[in-house]
Design a protein around this motif. Structure first.
Motif, PDB file in Angstrom:
ATOM      1  N   LEU A  91       0.932  -1.450   0.280  1.00 32.91           N
ATOM      2  CA  LEU A  91       0.106  -0.138  -0.015  1.00 32.91           C
ATOM      3  C   LEU A  91       1.016   1.128  -0.107  1.00 32.91           C
ATOM      4  N   LYS A  92       2.101   1.052   0.772  1.00 30.61           N
ATOM      5  CA  LYS A  92       3.118   2.295   0.785  1.00 30.61           C
ATOM      6  C   LYS A  92       3.586   2.513  -0.489  1.00 30.61           C
ATOM      7  N   PHE A  93       3.769   1.547  -1.344  1.00 26.78           N
ATOM      8  CA  PHE A  93       4.374   1.685  -2.505  1.00 26.78           C
ATOM      9  C   PHE A  93       3.617   2.367  -3.537  1.00 26.78           C
ATOM     10  N   LEU A  94       2.078   1.982  -3.757  1.00 28.63           N
ATOM     11  CA  LEU A  94       1.249   2.592  -4.458  1.00 28.63           C
ATOM     12  C   LEU A  94       1.047   3.934  -3.968  1.00 28.63           C
ATOM     13  N   ASP A  95       0.917   4.198  -2.876  1.00 28.26           N
ATOM     14  CA  ASP A  95       0.904   5.628  -2.447  1.00 28.26           C
ATOM     15  C   ASP A  95       1.809   6.605  -2.532  1.00 28.26           C
ATOM     16  N   ASP A  96       2.918   5.910  -2.724  1.00 27.45           N
ATOM     17  CA  ASP A  96       4.355   6.520  -2.940  1.00 27.45           C
ATOM     18  C   ASP A  96       4.455   6.918  -4.599  1.00 27.45           C
ATOM     19  N   LYS A  97       4.242   5.861  -5.249  1.00 27.12           N
ATOM     20  CA  LYS A  97       4.717   5.761  -6.900  1.00 27.12           C
ATOM     21  C   LYS A  97       3.513   6.324  -7.438  1.00 27.12           C
ATOM     22  N   ILE A  98       2.092   5.896  -7.328  1.00 31.57           N
ATOM     23  CA  ILE A  98       1.147   6.381  -8.328  1.00 31.57           C
ATOM     24  C   ILE A  98       1.125   8.179  -8.344  1.00 31.57           C
ATOM     25  N   PRO A  99       0.901   8.750  -7.042  1.00 26.26           N
ATOM     26  CA  PRO A  99       1.145  10.310  -7.048  1.00 26.26           C
ATOM     27  C   PRO A  99       2.435  10.794  -8.003  1.00 26.26           C
ATOM     28  N   PHE A 100       3.386   9.960  -7.682  1.00 28.74           N
ATOM     29  CA  PHE A 100       4.577  10.452  -8.207  1.00 28.74           C
ATOM     30  C   PHE A 100       4.437  10.286  -9.880  1.00 28.74           C
ATOM     31  N   TYR A 101       3.705   9.410 -10.268  1.00 30.22           N
ATOM     32  CA  TYR A 101       3.621   9.361 -11.848  1.00 30.22           C
ATOM     33  C   TYR A 101       2.583  10.128 -12.269  1.00 30.22           C
ATOM     34  N   LEU A 102       1.291  10.047 -11.782  1.00 31.31           N
ATOM     35  CA  LEU A 102       0.203  10.640 -12.124  1.00 31.31           C
ATOM     36  C   LEU A 102      -0.058  12.117 -11.730  1.00 31.31           C
ATOM     37  N   ASN A 103       0.601  12.552 -10.798  1.00 33.44           N
ATOM     38  CA  ASN A 103       0.407  14.014 -10.380  1.00 33.44           C
ATOM     39  C   ASN A 103       1.381  14.622 -10.202  1.00 33.44           C
ATOM     40  N   ASN A 104       2.434  14.413 -10.868  1.00 33.35           N
ATOM     41  CA  ASN A 104       3.610  15.146 -11.032  1.00 33.35           C
ATOM     42  C   ASN A 104       3.824  15.707 -12.473  1.00 33.35           C
ATOM     43  N   PRO A 105       3.879  17.060 -12.497  1.00 32.81           N
ATOM     44  CA  PRO A 105       3.841  17.650 -14.044  1.00 32.81           C
ATOM     45  C   PRO A 105       5.028  17.276 -14.888  1.00 32.81           C
ATOM     46  N   GLU A 106       6.381  16.708 -14.111  1.00 35.88           N
ATOM     47  CA  GLU A 106       7.227  16.409 -15.008  1.00 35.88           C
ATOM     48  C   GLU A 106       7.385  15.205 -15.326  1.00 35.88           C
TER      49      GLU A 106
END
Length: 285
Positions: A91-106
């Motif tokens: 769960l921690k993996f998903l909550d860290d990586k998914i915002p990094f990929y989908l909510n990161n303008p870069e």
């Protein structure tokens, strides 16, 4: 998916993003969570921190999901969250990586709509502590602003001649809404390129498109200096009072932020780029 930003306020500098693969043709009935996560052991902590294992699967999964029907996206995230239920490291993996990929303008995966689907699925899963739940609720409210298919939030602005107008004054077939910061070097470079692009400017005329460049971040003096970069046929305005930002009318994570609206100001594309917007109009989608 095209990278659309240059100036942003992210804290992800130095973190590697695994590039999305070339989009594959998908069977609409296919369950993507099984295709990409079937057989993966979410209790394997070493696999979760190995970029070639869990993160590569996530990159492929998100790329495929972005090309699947919108109505199916939340269901896929629900299926993924079901697989990691009770596994805190996963769960921690998903909550860290998914915002990094989908909510990161870069990130080339940057996608408010898809990220919103993840947040909805996560909140419905009941797996969030109270503080984290509140944080996700706030974030969901932000990424859901001016979603595709909704009528864009109206706002007023000042033109260089001092006249005040609002978004709904535009009467063309389309409005290409270009939020920019006059202090952003990438904005300046992009605008200069567009000014000198005769084909683009003729396209705006031929298709009755309002090209509206709006500075929502204030800084009046820099905005005045920025005028030399602009074509006189474009709509150019500043939100002097910064109401767009202060009142949260739009969730602007980077400059430029680009929206394509139809004649009724319905959002057709969100956080997009010029090329994608032009192709959208040409294809008549």
């Amino acid at each position: 998916m095209t990278l659309i930003v240059g100036c942003s306020n992210t804290s992800n500098k130095g973190r590697e993003i695994l590039e999305p693969p070339i989009a594959e043709s998908l069977d609409k009935k296919e369950v993507l969570v099984e295709r990409y996560w079937g057989g993966f052991d979410f209790s394997d902590s070493l696999a979760l921190i190995d970029p070639e294992k869990a993160e590569q699967r996530l990159s492929n999964f998100l790329s495929a999901l972005a090309h699947s029907p919108m109505y199916n996206q939340k269901l896929e995230f629900v299926g993924l969250l079901d697989k990691v239920s009770g596994k805190m490291n996963a769960l921690k993996f998903l909550d860290d990586k998914i915002p990094f990929y989908l909510n990161n303008p870069e990130s080339p995966f940057f996608n408010n709509e898809l990220f919103g689907s993840y947040l909805k699925a996560s909140l419905e899963s009941g797996s969030n502590p109270a503080k984290q739940k509140k944080s996700k609720e706030i974030l969901l409210n932000l990424v859901s602003k001016n979603s595709i298919g909704e009528i864009a939030k109206d706002f007023d602005f000042q033109e260089p001649n001092g006249e005040r107008k609002n978004l709904f004054d535009f009467k063309g077939e389309y409005t290409l809404l270009f939020f920019y910061d006059p202090a952003c070097s990438h904005c300046e470079e992009t605008v200069r390129d567009l000014k000198g692009n005769k084909e683009f400017n003729q396209f705006l005329i031929d298709r009755n498109i309002n090209f509206a460049l709006i500075n929502p971040w204030g800084n009046f003096e820099k905005w005045i200096d920025f005028q030399a970069n602009l074509n006189s046929s474009w709509i150019n305005g500043i939100d002097v009072q910064e109401n767009i930002i202060k009142n949260g009318f739009y969730y602007l994570q980077a400059a430029p932020s680009i929206y394509l609206l139809d004649k009724d100001k319905k959002v057709l594309l969100k956080n997009t780029d010029i090329k994608t917007s032009v192709n959208y109009i040409i294809s008549g989608r």
